[in-house]
Design a protein around this motif. Structure first.
Motif, PDB file in Angstrom:
ATOM      1  N   GLU A  24       0.710  -0.929  -0.037  1.00 17.18           N
ATOM      2  CA  GLU A  24       0.266   0.066  -0.087  1.00 17.18           C
ATOM      3  C   GLU A  24       0.756   0.745  -0.112  1.00 17.18           C
ATOM      4  OE1 GLU A  24      -0.516  -2.779   2.055  1.00 17.18           O
ATOM      5  OE2 GLU A  24      -2.464  -3.930   1.209  1.00 17.18           O
ATOM      6  N   GLN A  25       2.248   1.509   0.670  1.00 20.57           N
ATOM      7  CA  GLN A  25       2.732   2.200   1.188  1.00 20.57           C
ATOM      8  C   GLN A  25       3.136   2.405  -0.488  1.00 20.57           C
ATOM      9  OE1 GLN A  25       5.276   1.283   3.982  1.00 20.57           O
ATOM     10  NE2 GLN A  25       4.369   2.608   5.674  1.00 20.57           N
ATOM     11  N   SER A  26       4.052   0.750  -1.302  1.00 21.35           N
ATOM     12  CA  SER A  26       4.414   1.485  -2.798  1.00 21.35           C
ATOM     13  C   SER A  26       3.469   2.065  -3.653  1.00 21.35           C
ATOM     14  CB  SER A  26       5.399   0.480  -2.410  1.00 21.35           C
ATOM     15  OG  SER A  26       4.184  -0.795  -3.215  1.00 21.35           O
ATOM     16  N   MET A  27       2.332   1.917  -3.147  1.00 22.05           N
ATOM     17  CA  MET A  27       1.533   2.565  -3.896  1.00 22.05           C
ATOM     18  C   MET A  27       0.799   3.571  -4.228  1.00 22.05           C
ATOM     19  SD  MET A  27      -1.885  -1.143  -5.090  1.00 22.05           S
ATOM     20  CE  MET A  27      -2.578   0.351  -5.166  1.00 22.05           C
ATOM     21  N   VAL A  28       0.870   4.512  -2.629  1.00 22.00           N
ATOM     22  CA  VAL A  28       0.980   5.805  -2.604  1.00 22.00           C
ATOM     23  C   VAL A  28       2.112   5.981  -2.993  1.00 22.00           C
ATOM     24  CG1 VAL A  28       0.472   7.223  -1.217  1.00 22.00           C
ATOM     25  CG2 VAL A  28      -0.649   5.172  -0.454  1.00 22.00           C
ATOM     26  N   ALA A  29       2.979   5.860  -2.585  1.00 21.87           N
ATOM     27  CA  ALA A  29       4.476   7.115  -2.940  1.00 21.87           C
ATOM     28  C   ALA A  29       4.584   6.028  -5.132  1.00 21.87           C
ATOM     29  CB  ALA A  29       5.740   5.433  -2.975  1.00 21.87           C
ATOM     30  N   ALA A  30       4.183   6.130  -5.611  1.00 25.56           N
ATOM     31  CA  ALA A  30       4.389   6.080  -6.598  1.00 25.56           C
ATOM     32  C   ALA A  30       3.375   7.056  -7.399  1.00 25.56           C
ATOM     33  CB  ALA A  30       4.202   4.583  -7.222  1.00 25.56           C
ATOM     34  N   ARG A  31       1.749   6.526  -6.872  1.00 23.23           N
ATOM     35  CA  ARG A  31       0.717   7.576  -7.041  1.00 23.23           C
ATOM     36  C   ARG A  31       1.759   8.760  -7.295  1.00 23.23           C
ATOM     37  NH1 ARG A  31      -2.471   4.510 -10.992  1.00 23.23           N
ATOM     38  NH2 ARG A  31      -3.142   3.487  -9.364  1.00 23.23           N
ATOM     39  N   LYS A  32       2.313   9.167  -5.866  1.00 22.12           N
ATOM     40  CA  LYS A  32       2.749  10.742  -5.876  1.00 22.12           C
ATOM     41  C   LYS A  32       3.839  11.005  -6.856  1.00 22.12           C
ATOM     42  CE  LYS A  32       1.923  10.940  -0.674  1.00 22.12           C
ATOM     43  NZ  LYS A  32       2.519  11.429   0.570  1.00 22.12           N
ATOM     44  N   ARG A  33       4.724   9.714  -6.852  1.00 23.55           N
ATOM     45  CA  ARG A  33       5.606  10.197  -7.689  1.00 23.55           C
ATOM     46  C   ARG A  33       5.140  10.719  -9.786  1.00 23.55           C
ATOM     47  NH1 ARG A  33       8.324   5.723  -5.953  1.00 23.55           N
ATOM     48  NH2 ARG A  33       7.757   4.632  -6.925  1.00 23.55           N
ATOM     49  N   GLN A  34       3.691   9.991 -10.066  1.00 20.86           N
ATOM     50  CA  GLN A  34       3.066  10.185 -10.918  1.00 20.86           C
ATOM     51  C   GLN A  34       2.282  11.690 -10.778  1.00 20.86           C
ATOM     52  OE1 GLN A  34       0.261   7.116 -11.430  1.00 20.86           O
ATOM     53  NE2 GLN A  34       1.876   5.150 -12.098  1.00 20.86           N
TER      54      GLN A  34
END
Length: 72
Positions: A24-34
């Protein structure tokens, strides 16, 4: 005296290793990068448009100046 005693900054403490992120944390971090990359892309497009408009405006002004000189 030692060199580090003269230094203005204190020596850094060693960094602790980071724990791996949960899915979940990696998904959130990926969305923030996007989001960040999309914002940067949008800003660069806006800057290009501003530069293009400024160049066209300068071109128009210089062209109209030459027309006025020729008509005199």
């Amino acid at each position: 005296m030692r060199f580090y005693e003269f230094a203005t900054n204190k020596p850094r403490k060693p960094r602790k290793p980071k724990k791996p992120m949960t899915p979940e944390q990696s998904m959130v971090a990926a969305r923030k990068r996007q989001v960040d990359t999309a914002k940067q892309a949008l800003q660069s497009v806006k800057d290009q448009q501003k530069q293009r408009k400024a160049a066209e405006r300068a071109k128009r002004i210089s062209y109209s100046g030459t027309l006025q000189q020729r008509s005199n």
